[in-house]
Design a protein around this motif. Structure first.
Motif, PDB file in Angstrom:
ATOM      1  N   CYS A 225       0.833  -1.206   0.000  1.00  0.00           N
ATOM      2  CA  CYS A 225       0.000   0.000   0.000  1.00  0.00           C
ATOM      3  C   CYS A 225       0.865   1.252   0.000  1.00  0.00           C
ATOM      4  O   CYS A 225       0.632   2.189  -0.777  1.00  0.00           O
ATOM      5  N   ALA A 226       1.876   1.277   0.859  1.00  0.00           N
ATOM      6  CA  ALA A 226       2.748   2.447   0.950  1.00  0.00           C
ATOM      7  C   ALA A 226       3.567   2.630  -0.319  1.00  0.00           C
ATOM      8  O   ALA A 226       3.788   3.766  -0.775  1.00  0.00           O
ATOM      9  N   PHE A 227       4.020   1.525  -0.895  1.00  0.00           N
ATOM     10  CA  PHE A 227       4.776   1.603  -2.144  1.00  0.00           C
ATOM     11  C   PHE A 227       3.906   2.174  -3.262  1.00  0.00           C
ATOM     12  O   PHE A 227       4.329   3.062  -4.008  1.00  0.00           O
ATOM     13  N   GLU A 228       2.703   1.650  -3.395  1.00  0.00           N
ATOM     14  CA  GLU A 228       1.806   2.137  -4.439  1.00  0.00           C
ATOM     15  C   GLU A 228       1.495   3.621  -4.241  1.00  0.00           C
ATOM     16  O   GLU A 228       1.469   4.404  -5.203  1.00  0.00           O
ATOM     17  N   GLU A 229       1.262   4.034  -2.997  1.00  0.00           N
ATOM     18  CA  GLU A 229       1.013   5.450  -2.706  1.00  0.00           C
ATOM     19  C   GLU A 229       2.185   6.307  -3.176  1.00  0.00           C
ATOM     20  O   GLU A 229       1.982   7.388  -3.753  1.00  0.00           O
ATOM     21  N   ALA A 230       3.405   5.860  -2.925  1.00  0.00           N
ATOM     22  CA  ALA A 230       4.589   6.629  -3.305  1.00  0.00           C
ATOM     23  C   ALA A 230       4.698   6.766  -4.822  1.00  0.00           C
ATOM     24  O   ALA A 230       4.973   7.856  -5.341  1.00  0.00           O
ATOM     25  N   ILE A 231       4.468   5.664  -5.543  1.00  0.00           N
ATOM     26  CA  ILE A 231       4.525   5.707  -7.009  1.00  0.00           C
ATOM     27  C   ILE A 231       3.454   6.639  -7.555  1.00  0.00           C
ATOM     28  O   ILE A 231       3.724   7.517  -8.388  1.00  0.00           O
ATOM     29  N   VAL A 232       2.230   6.455  -7.099  1.00  0.00           N
ATOM     30  CA  VAL A 232       1.107   7.233  -7.633  1.00  0.00           C
ATOM     31  C   VAL A 232       1.268   8.714  -7.333  1.00  0.00           C
ATOM     32  O   VAL A 232       1.055   9.569  -8.202  1.00  0.00           O
ATOM     33  N   GLU A 233       1.650   9.051  -6.107  1.00  0.00           N
ATOM     34  CA  GLU A 233       1.803  10.463  -5.764  1.00  0.00           C
ATOM     35  C   GLU A 233       2.943  11.098  -6.555  1.00  0.00           C
ATOM     36  O   GLU A 233       2.839  12.255  -6.994  1.00  0.00           O
ATOM     37  N   THR A 234       4.021  10.362  -6.756  1.00  0.00           N
ATOM     38  CA  THR A 234       5.134  10.870  -7.562  1.00  0.00           C
ATOM     39  C   THR A 234       4.677  11.160  -8.983  1.00  0.00           C
ATOM     40  O   THR A 234       4.970  12.226  -9.544  1.00  0.00           O
ATOM     41  N   LEU A 235       3.966  10.218  -9.602  1.00  0.00           N
ATOM     42  CA  LEU A 235       3.467  10.413 -10.963  1.00  0.00           C
ATOM     43  C   LEU A 235       2.515  11.604 -11.028  1.00  0.00           C
ATOM     44  O   LEU A 235       2.581  12.416 -11.963  1.00  0.00           O
ATOM     45  N   ALA A 236       1.646  11.728 -10.021  1.00  0.00           N
ATOM     46  CA  ALA A 236       0.673  12.830 -10.021  1.00  0.00           C
ATOM     47  C   ALA A 236       1.364  14.183  -9.888  1.00  0.00           C
ATOM     48  O   ALA A 236       0.990  15.155 -10.559  1.00  0.00           O
ATOM     49  N   ILE A 237       2.373  14.262  -9.022  1.00  0.00           N
ATOM     50  CA  ILE A 237       3.103  15.520  -8.850  1.00  0.00           C
ATOM     51  C   ILE A 237       3.763  15.941 -10.165  1.00  0.00           C
ATOM     52  O   ILE A 237       3.685  17.097 -10.589  1.00  0.00           O
ATOM     53  N   LYS A 238       4.404  14.984 -10.823  1.00  0.00           N
ATOM     54  CA  LYS A 238       5.077  15.294 -12.086  1.00  0.00           C
ATOM     55  C   LYS A 238       4.081  15.673 -13.179  1.00  0.00           C
ATOM     56  O   LYS A 238       4.359  16.561 -14.009  1.00  0.00           O
ATOM     57  N   CYS A 239       2.929  15.031 -13.200  1.00  0.00           N
ATOM     58  CA  CYS A 239       1.906  15.381 -14.198  1.00  0.00           C
ATOM     59  C   CYS A 239       1.432  16.816 -14.010  1.00  0.00           C
ATOM     60  O   CYS A 239       1.294  17.571 -14.988  1.00  0.00           O
ATOM     61  N   ARG A 240       1.180  17.190 -12.777  1.00  0.00           N
ATOM     62  CA  ARG A 240       0.713  18.562 -12.524  1.00  0.00           C
ATOM     63  C   ARG A 240       1.796  19.573 -12.887  1.00  0.00           C
ATOM     64  O   ARG A 240       1.502  20.657 -13.407  1.00  0.00           O
ATOM     65  N   ARG A 241       3.048  19.236 -12.616  1.00  0.00           N
ATOM     66  CA  ARG A 241       4.148  20.125 -13.014  1.00  0.00           C
ATOM     67  C   ARG A 241       4.197  20.285 -14.535  1.00  0.00           C
ATOM     68  O   ARG A 241       4.409  21.387 -15.048  1.00  0.00           O
TER      69      ARG A 241
END
Length: 351
Positions: free
Chosen positions: A248-264
């Motif tokens: 769960c924590a690993f998936e959260e880290a991947i997803v949040e990283t991808l989302a941050i970069k997408c918004r940037r």
């Protein structure tokens, strides 16, 4: 809404062939009528015993399955080979032996019928997969291509006009999913198994880094995250619940990283449309988080349906049909490119 590519010159139905890795995909697409039929055969069971794709076995299985799938797909579309106006096939990136199976069959068929053939960039196929939906996104947009071999952000000014904004420096997101799943003892294919297990985890039990989000830029790096998870897992009690909590924590880290970069990327380009494509695009948490962010921040998010997130013939038939309709085609030489820069593709300009 009628997509702009519907105005391109019609060439008749295009047969698409995908054999870049461990799935044999065949489809028929017509620029005037849309997707007419598609079939897919997965080699997952065959490779599961080895814990990963064995290139020679993949190539041999494509040889066995491709022509029967072509016949089946044409039958589903209610067509014969004489009805085809062109053939498209994945020319790269991918496993060279697997690519050559599709390229050889596609070129031979096109030559025998006297119709054009075109090699398609595998990642352009993924990028255009959302255009198979009823309300396709119109360029300009930003595309996140996220799969087992790629994690990249692309600015799409027009179909065929691509600018790389960010790329992976080591492990791609899908690769990190697979490797992390394997080190925790999950079955092949690891990525989907880990995502399913993550649904049983308790958020907050572990927290991992969001790699390269503390500095400017749009590149990705997931190798360090994989190591961080390994150390946490080795130091834990390794119970079933802990395995789910780590997932769960690993998936959260991947997803949040991808989302941050997408918004940037959206902020950097000024685009208000975001396309997500590739195998990791099927991840439920990623789809939900980005849809929620889009609703909050005023940008639209476009995903292909789940069956078109992973490798498939429909995306190759579509990409090939668009380029053939724009007057692009190649010589009869059988050529594949296991490594191929997406930005090197010619722009799609109707002639």
């Amino acid at each position: 809404m009628e997509p702009s590519f519907a105005k391109l010159r019609q060439t008749g139905p295009v047969l698409g062939v995908e054999t870049s890795c461990d799935e044999t995909g065949v489809a028929v697409y017509d620029c005037a009528r849309g997707l007419l039929a598609h079939t897919l055969y997965s080699q997952i069971r065959m490779h599961a015993d080895y814990g990963g794709v064995v290139p020679e076995l993949a190539s041999r299985d494509h040889v066995r399955k491709l022509l029967p799938l072509v016949r089946e797909t044409l039958a589903r579309a209610g067509l014969g080979v004489a009805d085809l106006g062109g053939v498209a096939y994945t020319a790269g990136p991918g496993l060279v032996g697997a690519l050559l199976v599709g390229a050889t069959a596609a070129r031979a068929l096109a030559w025998s019928l006297g119709i054009p053939a075109i090699g398609v960039h595998h990642m352009e196929g993924h990028l255009l997969a959302p255009l198979l939906e009823a309300d396709p996104p119109e360029p300009p947009f930003v595309a996140l291509l996220v799969s087992g071999g790629h994690s990249m952000l692309i600015e799409v000014a027009a179909i065929g006009d691509y600018r790389l904004l960010g790329d992976t420096l080591d492990d791609a997101a899908g690769e990190a999913f697979d490797k992390t799943a394997k080190l925790m003892g999950l079955p092949y294919p690891g990525g989907p198994a880990l995502a399913k297990l993550a649904e049983q985890g308790q958020p907050g039990k572990f927290r991992f880094a969001r790699p390269m989000t503390d500095r400017p830029g749009l590149d990705f790096s997931f190798s360090g995250l994989k190591t961080q998870v390994l150390l946490a897992w080795q130091a834990s009690d390794q119970s079933d619940q802990t395995r789910a909590d780590v997932a769960c924590a690993f998936e959260e880290a991947i997803v949040e990283t991808l989302a941050i970069k997408c918004r940037r990327a959206l902020a950097q380009t000024g685009a208000r449309r975001l396309v997500i494509a590739g195998g990791v695009g099927a991840n439920r948490r990623l789809r939900a988080d980005l849809a929620s962010a889009g609703a909050r921040e005023g940008f639209s998010v476009h995903f292909p349906r789940l069956e078109f997130c992973t490798d498939n013939g429909a995306m190759i038939a579509l990409a090939g049909a668009l380029r053939l309709a724009a007057g692009q085609h190649e010589t009869s030489a059988i050529k594949v490119q296991p490594r191929w820069d997406l930005a090197s593709l010619p722009a799609l300009a109707a002639s």
